[in-house]
Enzyme design. Structure first.
Site, short mmCIF file in Angstrom:
data_model
loop_
_atom_site.label_atom_id
_atom_site.label_comp_id
_atom_site.label_asym_id
_atom_site.label_seq_id
_atom_site.Cartn_x
_atom_site.Cartn_y
_atom_site.Cartn_z
N GLN A 109 -7.00 54.60 -30.18
CA GLN A 109 -5.56 54.40 -30.40
C GLN A 109 -5.16 53.00 -29.92
OE1 GLN A 109 -3.61 57.66 -28.31
NE2 GLN A 109 -3.83 58.98 -30.08
N TYR A 121 -17.34 46.73 -23.24
CA TYR A 121 -18.67 47.06 -22.71
C TYR A 121 -19.60 47.38 -23.87
CZ TYR A 121 -21.97 49.75 -19.77
OH TYR A 121 -23.08 50.22 -19.11
N ARG A 223 3.73 53.05 -26.60
CA ARG A 223 2.79 53.91 -25.88
C ARG A 223 3.33 54.46 -24.57
NH1 ARG A 223 -0.57 55.30 -30.00
NH2 ARG A 223 -1.33 53.45 -31.07
C1 LIG Z 1 3.18 57.81 -31.84
C2 LIG Z 1 2.21 57.08 -32.72
C3 LIG Z 1 1.54 57.76 -33.73
C4 LIG Z 1 0.64 57.08 -34.54
N1 LIG Z 1 -0.03 57.77 -35.54
C5 LIG Z 1 -0.93 57.13 -36.32
C6 LIG Z 1 -1.66 57.83 -37.34
O1 LIG Z 1 -1.48 59.02 -37.54
N2 LIG Z 1 -2.56 57.15 -38.08
C7 LIG Z 1 -2.78 55.80 -37.93
O2 LIG Z 1 -3.61 55.22 -38.63
N3 LIG Z 1 -2.11 55.11 -36.95
C8 LIG Z 1 -1.20 55.74 -36.17
N4 LIG Z 1 -0.53 55.04 -35.18
C9 LIG Z 1 -0.84 53.62 -35.00
C10 LIG Z 1 0.27 52.72 -35.59
O3 LIG Z 1 0.42 52.93 -36.97
C11 LIG Z 1 -0.05 51.24 -35.29
O4 LIG Z 1 -1.28 50.92 -35.92
C12 LIG Z 1 -0.17 50.95 -33.82
O5 LIG Z 1 0.90 51.53 -33.11
C13 LIG Z 1 -0.19 49.45 -33.58
O6 LIG Z 1 1.08 48.95 -33.87
P1 LIG Z 1 1.29 47.50 -34.47
O7 LIG Z 1 0.50 47.33 -35.75
O8 LIG Z 1 2.77 47.29 -34.58
O9 LIG Z 1 0.71 46.59 -33.29
P2 LIG Z 1 -0.07 45.21 -33.36
O10 LIG Z 1 -1.32 45.33 -34.15
O11 LIG Z 1 -0.17 44.71 -31.95
O12 LIG Z 1 0.89 44.28 -34.16
C14 LIG Z 1 2.15 43.89 -33.62
C15 LIG Z 1 3.00 43.41 -34.79
O13 LIG Z 1 2.38 42.26 -35.37
C16 LIG Z 1 2.53 42.29 -36.80
N5 LIG Z 1 1.18 42.34 -37.39
C17 LIG Z 1 0.00 42.44 -36.74
N6 LIG Z 1 -1.01 42.38 -37.60
C18 LIG Z 1 -0.47 42.26 -38.82
C19 LIG Z 1 -0.99 42.18 -40.13
N7 LIG Z 1 -2.29 42.17 -40.38
N8 LIG Z 1 -0.13 42.08 -41.16
C20 LIG Z 1 1.19 42.08 -40.96
N9 LIG Z 1 1.76 42.17 -39.75
C21 LIG Z 1 0.94 42.25 -38.69
C22 LIG Z 1 3.36 43.53 -37.12
O14 LIG Z 1 4.71 43.19 -37.15
C23 LIG Z 1 3.11 44.42 -35.93
O15 LIG Z 1 4.14 45.37 -35.71
C24 LIG Z 1 0.38 55.69 -34.37
C25 LIG Z 1 1.07 55.01 -33.35
C26 LIG Z 1 1.96 55.68 -32.53
C27 LIG Z 1 2.67 54.92 -31.43
#
Ligand SMILES: Cc1cc2nc3c(=O)[nH]c(=O)nc-3n(C[C@H](O)[C@H](O)[C@H](O)COP(=O)(O)OP(=O)(O)OC[C@H]3O[C@@H](n4cnc5c(N)ncnc54)[C@H](O)[C@@H]3O)c2cc1C
Length: 301
Positions: A109, A121, A223
């Protein structure tokens, strides 16, 4: 204790040899430096290094706004303004590097947060320790009846005992077989990179995780939230305690505008305005779905 003897010796040495520095030092963070904060049954977080403090944020903001920030009387006011208006880059001026020990299913996650630097690691190079996450009885919960992605009541009695027995037994058996396959006693011994595939997802791994404060806040908002799974939330909660001492002003603004804040849709705002005007509004005439309405009512307490 979740740290190896070598790690403990390295930490003791680092703490015994403080260096004078001209870099920004956050007094609250110094107290956390190198200290292992226990999380779950064998996990930990530990601050390995950090850069910047509250002043690094305002300093960067003042470069970008110049004289425009003069009317903001205090650093705290400026930080709150930046947070309120989603001006994110000044928060990227601060960084933190953590040593994290966590079960593999939590790591899966965690690694979805792409905006960090990670070094894990190597179980190709080294042998994993015999350490598995076994939930405490109060965290052994049934599947939630209302949320497919959540848990409900705690398991009781015989069922709880049976589940714990399965978790412990399978972990032990998998690790025994891991060792047996690796062994070079009278046999060639399977490669570490292959033997590890038989280990369950509750085995512990470790990594160094470096992230800037803006992206750390994003991680914590997702988180340290009740919707996040308990096993990752406890890590986020522990990191919150560290960040609170590192950048108290920025953390205060984050808590106020993100953690404790609620976002309302246009439809929800329309309902609020109608209610403030004295109208009784129900879900049926709100324009919101049942799910949205439930969350809206929940947000209002
Ligand atoms: C309660 C909960 C339930 C979840 N359930 C699932 C699930 O069922 N299945 C699943 O697959 N995932 C799940 N996730 C994971 C979720 O979809 C995100 O992948 C995860 O929270 C990381 O978030 P993020 O991409 O915003 O963060 P980061 O990767 O740190 O990115 C931060 C921000 O940077 C930008 N960014 C980063 N990389 C890119 C890119 N390549 N293109 C465009 N913008 C980018 C976006 O704005 C993003 O919000 C869950 C998350 C939570 C908190």
């Amino acid at each position: 204790m979740p740290l190896t003897e070598e790690q403990q010796a390295a930490i003791a040495e680092a703490r015994a040899n403080p260096q004078p520095t001209l870099r920004a030092v956050a007094p609250g963070m110094e107290a956390w430096m190198h200290a292992a904060i226990p999380v779950l049954d064998h996990g930990l977080i530990r601050v390995v290094d950090y850069m910047g403090d509250d002043r690094a944020i305002t300093q960067a903001a003042r470069v970008s706004y110049g004289a425009g920030t003069k009317h903001v009387s205090s650093d705290e006011g400026l930080i709150r303004y930046l947070m309120r208006h989603w001006h994110s880059t000044p928060f990227e001026m601060c960084e933190i590097k953590l040593h994290v020990k966590l079960p593999v299913f939590v790591a899966r996650q965690w690694i979805r947060h792409r905006t960090a630097n990670v070094n894990e690691y190597s179980a190709r190079y080294s042998i994993l320790d015999r350490e598995f996450y076994i939930p405490a009885p109060e965290h052994l919960a049934a599947q939630s009846a209302v949320n497919n992605q959540g848990r409900g009541e705690t398991l009781q009695g015989e069922e709880a005992a049976r589940v714990l027995e399965i978790l412990k037994g399978d972990s032990t058996r998998a690790y025994d077989n891991y060792e047996a396959m690796l062994s070079q006693d009278g046999q060639a011994g399977l490669a570490r990179e292959l033997a590890r595939m038989n280990l369950p997802a509750n085995v512990y791994t470790q990594w160094y995780w470096k992230v800037d404060l803006h992206n750390l806040f994003h991680f914590l908002r997702l988180r340290a939230d009740p919707h996040a799974q308990y096993e990752i939330r406890v890590y986020a909660d522990a990191i919150c305690e560290v960040v609170k001492d590192w950048v108290p002003m920025a953390y205060g603004a984050f808590e106020d505008y993100r953690l404790d804040a609620v976002q309302f849709s246009g439809k929800a705002m329309a309902v609020l305005r109608r209610r403030l005007a004295g109208e009784v509004v129900t879900q049926e005439d709100s324009g919101m779905s049942k799910g949205e309405w439930r969350e809206f009512e929940g947000a209002l307490g």
